[in-house]
Enzyme design. Structure first.
Site, PDB file in Angstrom:
ATOM      1  N   GLY A  34       0.898  -1.157   0.083  1.00 21.94           N
ATOM      2  CA  GLY A  34      -0.062  -0.164  -0.052  1.00 21.94           C
ATOM      3  C   GLY A  34       0.834   1.117  -0.017  1.00 21.94           C
ATOM      4  O   GLY A  34       0.570   2.217  -0.768  1.00 21.94           O
ATOM      5  N   HIS A  35       1.708   1.246   0.879  1.00 26.34           N
ATOM      6  CA  HIS A  35       2.810   2.294   0.927  1.00 26.34           C
ATOM      7  C   HIS A  35       3.565   2.389  -0.157  1.00 26.34           C
ATOM      8  O   HIS A  35       3.769   3.553  -0.868  1.00 26.34           O
ATOM      9  CB  HIS A  35       3.851   2.262   2.131  1.00 26.34           C
ATOM     10  CG  HIS A  35       3.366   2.253   3.489  1.00 26.34           C
ATOM     11  ND1 HIS A  35       3.248   1.028   4.193  1.00 26.34           N
ATOM     12  CD2 HIS A  35       2.795   3.302   4.128  1.00 26.34           C
ATOM     13  CE1 HIS A  35       2.638   1.253   5.250  1.00 26.34           C
ATOM     14  NE2 HIS A  35       2.272   2.533   5.420  1.00 26.34           N
ATOM     15  N   LYS A 148      -7.515   3.977   2.251  1.00 27.75           N
ATOM     16  CA  LYS A 148      -7.867   3.058   3.366  1.00 27.75           C
ATOM     17  C   LYS A 148      -8.334   3.832   4.676  1.00 27.75           C
ATOM     18  O   LYS A 148      -9.327   3.613   5.377  1.00 27.75           O
ATOM     19  CB  LYS A 148      -6.785   1.988   3.584  1.00 27.75           C
ATOM     20  CG  LYS A 148      -7.379   1.007   4.630  1.00 27.75           C
ATOM     21  CD  LYS A 148      -6.320   0.109   5.034  1.00 27.75           C
ATOM     22  CE  LYS A 148      -5.477   0.773   6.206  1.00 27.75           C
ATOM     23  NZ  LYS A 148      -6.114   0.968   7.458  1.00 27.75           N
ATOM     24  N   ASP A 149      -7.209   5.056   5.073  1.00 30.42           N
ATOM     25  CA  ASP A 149      -7.686   5.959   5.769  1.00 30.42           C
ATOM     26  C   ASP A 149      -8.452   7.100   5.468  1.00 30.42           C
ATOM     27  O   ASP A 149      -8.115   7.924   5.430  1.00 30.42           O
ATOM     28  CB  ASP A 149      -6.395   6.291   6.589  1.00 30.42           C
ATOM     29  CG  ASP A 149      -5.623   5.097   7.227  1.00 30.42           C
ATOM     30  OD1 ASP A 149      -6.286   4.237   8.110  1.00 30.42           O
ATOM     31  OD2 ASP A 149      -4.219   5.006   6.850  1.00 30.42           O
ATOM     32  N   SER A 183      -0.086  -1.865   8.237  1.00 31.28           N
ATOM     33  CA  SER A 183       0.786  -2.413   9.159  1.00 31.28           C
ATOM     34  C   SER A 183       0.311  -3.277  10.266  1.00 31.28           C
ATOM     35  O   SER A 183       1.106  -4.163  10.506  1.00 31.28           O
ATOM     36  CB  SER A 183       1.564  -1.020   9.485  1.00 31.28           C
ATOM     37  OG  SER A 183       2.063  -0.371   8.525  1.00 31.28           O
TER      38      SER A 183
HETATM   39  O1  PAF Z   1      -1.372   7.195   7.873  1.00 35.58           O
HETATM   40  C1  PAF Z   1      -0.351   7.223   8.759  1.00 35.58           C
HETATM   41  O2  PAF Z   1       0.673   6.346   8.687  1.00 35.58           O
HETATM   42  C2  PAF Z   1      -0.224   8.257   9.601  1.00 35.58           C
HETATM   43  O3  PAF Z   1      -1.558   8.760  10.171  1.00 35.58           O
HETATM   44  C3  PAF Z   1       0.403   9.596   9.185  1.00 35.58           C
HETATM   45  C4  PAF Z   1      -0.310  10.253   8.003  1.00 35.58           C
HETATM   46  C5  PAF Z   1       1.862   9.275   8.518  1.00 35.58           C
HETATM   47  C6  PAF Z   1       0.938  10.516  10.263  1.00 35.58           C
HETATM   48  O4  PAF Z   1       1.495  10.261  11.339  1.00 35.58           O
END
Ligand code: PAF
Length: 279
Positions: A34-35, A148-149, A183
């Protein structure tokens, strides 16, 4: 890939790169596909891609959750190098907060009133605090966040709306069983990983029957499904993506969001039914 710990060093480097288009992918590490899809999106649109890894204490609601958060920096560095990330910024608490490891207060326009905001009080103030600090240091042209978020994405768009910065969202990557990559999936046992497919299955059911049943009926069906699962359903909400407020009537910009937990692992996921891009 350059690995930088000090914000002063990063600023120096960025100064020498001025005129280039900077893409930024803020993360808390323990990176997965995803990242990497965010890194790839940045590489497509920008000259220089910067990833940050920082596990931000002010967005955690409990010390236990913070302590349990997976950290795999060596693996992360390898993955970022493989995917041609240009710069990795890994600040410590002092670099970002100095001696004041506290949340700031942002006007989030009630976008944090329901769902994650309700279940994790202060979480989004913590996210807004760290993201604002990171944006100030990196000063990117575009920042990339995962769908996702979804509530986080809407809130980050809101806090960035007066700036030149463009926020780009990238669709959720999934396991073969539909589970959204996160994660936190690393904390699941084999059995709970298998059971976790109920989350996406429920979302797909609601999406597929949105024109057949009303929202209350759909929600009740999902609540019943979860009663037979090891996952505890924290919420299922049908929300307007623009306001992040629940609705019981279908509307434009509708998304369906779920949070569920098992054995101290909390997962969230969503499906966007129809949304008009504004940023
Ligand atoms: O989505 C995330 O991994 C975190 O909430 C972020 C945006 C890096 C902020 O710490």
């Amino acid at each position: 890939m350059k690995i930088i710990k000090k914000k002063s060093k990063l600023k120096e480097l960025l100064y020498s790169l001025s005129k280039q288009k900077i893409g930024f992918v803020p993360t808390m590490g323990s990176l997965h596909a995803g990242h990497i899809s965010l890194i790839k999106a940045s590489k497509c649109r920008c000259d220089i891609t910067i990833c940050s890894i920082y596990v931000n204490p002010t967005q955690f609601n409990s010390q236990k959750d913070l302590r349990n958060y997976p950290i795999e920096i060596k693996k992360d560095v390898k993955l970022l190098k493989k995917n041609h990330c240009d710069i990795l910024f890994v600040p410590n608490d002092f670099e970002l907060y100095e001696n004041n490891l506290k949340r700031s207060e942002f006007d989030l326009n009630n976008l944090d009133k329901f769902m994650e905001g309700e279940h994790r009080p202060g979480h989004f103030q913590g996210v807004a605090t760290v993201v604002t600090k990171l944006f100030k240091i990196v000063n990117p042209d575009i920042a990339f966040f995962g769908e996702k978020d979804l509530q986080q994405l809407t809130i980050i768009k809101h806090i960035s709306k007066e700036s030149e910065l463009k926020i780009v969202s990238v669709p959720t990557e999934r396991e073969k069983n539909g589970l959204a990559l996160s994660s936190r999936n690393k904390l699941l046992t084999k059995d709970s990983f298998n059971s976790a497919k109920i989350i996406f299955k429920s979302l797909c059911y609601c999406r597929d029957y949105i024109n057949t049943y009303d929202i209350v009926t759909l929600k009740n069906h999902v609540i019943k499904l979860f009663e037979k699962s090891v996952f505890n359903l924290e919420y299922i909400e049908f929300v307007n993506v623009k306001t992040m407020h629940p609705t019981e009537k279908t509307c434009d910009n509708l998304a369906i969001c779920i949070a569920a937990n098992t054995e101290n692992v909390r997962l969230i996921d969503n499906i966007i039914i129809n949304a008009k891009e504004t940023n």
